[in-house]
Design a protein around this motif. Structure first.
Motif, mmCIF file in Angstrom:
data_model
loop_
_atom_site.group_PDB
_atom_site.id
_atom_site.type_symbol
_atom_site.label_atom_id
_atom_site.label_comp_id
_atom_site.label_asym_id
_atom_site.label_seq_id
_atom_site.Cartn_x
_atom_site.Cartn_y
_atom_site.Cartn_z
ATOM 1 N N ASN A 50 0.806 -1.226 0.000
ATOM 2 C CA ASN A 50 0.000 0.000 0.000
ATOM 3 C C ASN A 50 0.839 1.275 0.000
ATOM 4 O O ASN A 50 0.451 2.286 0.568
ATOM 5 C CB ASN A 50 -0.962 0.012 1.194
ATOM 6 N N LYS A 51 1.996 1.233 -0.624
ATOM 7 C CA LYS A 51 2.847 2.418 -0.725
ATOM 8 C C LYS A 51 2.485 3.203 -1.972
ATOM 9 O O LYS A 51 2.022 2.653 -2.963
ATOM 10 C CB LYS A 51 4.321 2.016 -0.758
ATOM 11 N N LEU A 52 2.697 4.495 -1.900
ATOM 12 C CA LEU A 52 2.437 5.373 -3.027
ATOM 13 C C LEU A 52 3.751 5.952 -3.524
ATOM 14 O O LEU A 52 4.656 6.205 -2.741
ATOM 15 C CB LEU A 52 1.527 6.531 -2.613
ATOM 16 N N ALA A 53 3.825 6.174 -4.808
ATOM 17 C CA ALA A 53 5.004 6.807 -5.394
ATOM 18 C C ALA A 53 4.535 7.955 -6.277
ATOM 19 O O ALA A 53 3.466 7.898 -6.871
ATOM 20 C CB ALA A 53 5.793 5.810 -6.223
ATOM 21 N N ILE A 54 5.335 8.974 -6.330
ATOM 22 C CA ILE A 54 5.090 10.081 -7.243
ATOM 23 C C ILE A 54 6.009 9.881 -8.448
ATOM 24 O O ILE A 54 7.218 9.772 -8.294
ATOM 25 C CB ILE A 54 5.380 11.439 -6.571
ATOM 26 N N VAL A 55 5.413 9.784 -9.631
ATOM 27 C CA VAL A 55 6.156 9.534 -10.860
ATOM 28 C C VAL A 55 6.129 10.801 -11.708
ATOM 29 O O VAL A 55 5.071 11.385 -11.939
ATOM 30 C CB VAL A 55 5.537 8.359 -11.646
ATOM 31 N N SER A 56 7.280 11.218 -12.163
ATOM 32 C CA SER A 56 7.412 12.416 -12.984
ATOM 33 C C SER A 56 7.835 12.000 -14.392
ATOM 34 O O SER A 56 8.852 11.347 -14.573
ATOM 35 C CB SER A 56 8.461 13.338 -12.359
#
Length: 80
Positions: free
Chosen positions: A13-19
């Motif tokens: 349940n981890k979130l990542a910010i992708v650019s």
């Protein structure tokens, strides 16, 4: 200029910010999933093809997904 997405596909349940840089975007698509409850409960998503993978972004409502699609496409066409 970049598109920034929140990725929920990680384990635990981890979130990542992708650019993603606009110059790496090959295509943008939109997909609508109309609900039987009408426009309010409908969901839509856009797909961003970066050549190596397709990133997806989900939206509540067709108009929000369409706006994001058009904005990304406009920036892709005007940054090249």
């Amino acid at each position: 200029m970049r598109v920034i997405l929140q990725d929920k596909s990680f384990v635990g349940n981890k979130l990542a910010i992708v650019s993603v840089p606009y110059k790496n975007i090959r295509s943008v698509s939109t997909l609508s999933n109309k609900s039987m409850m009408g426009r309010f409960a409908s969901t839509s998503s856009i797909g961003i093809d970066t050549g190596g993978s397709i990133k997806e972004a989900d939206f509540r409502g067709d108009d929000k997904a369409r706006h994001a699609h058009d904005l990304i496409l406009w920036n892709v066409l005007n940054t090249q």
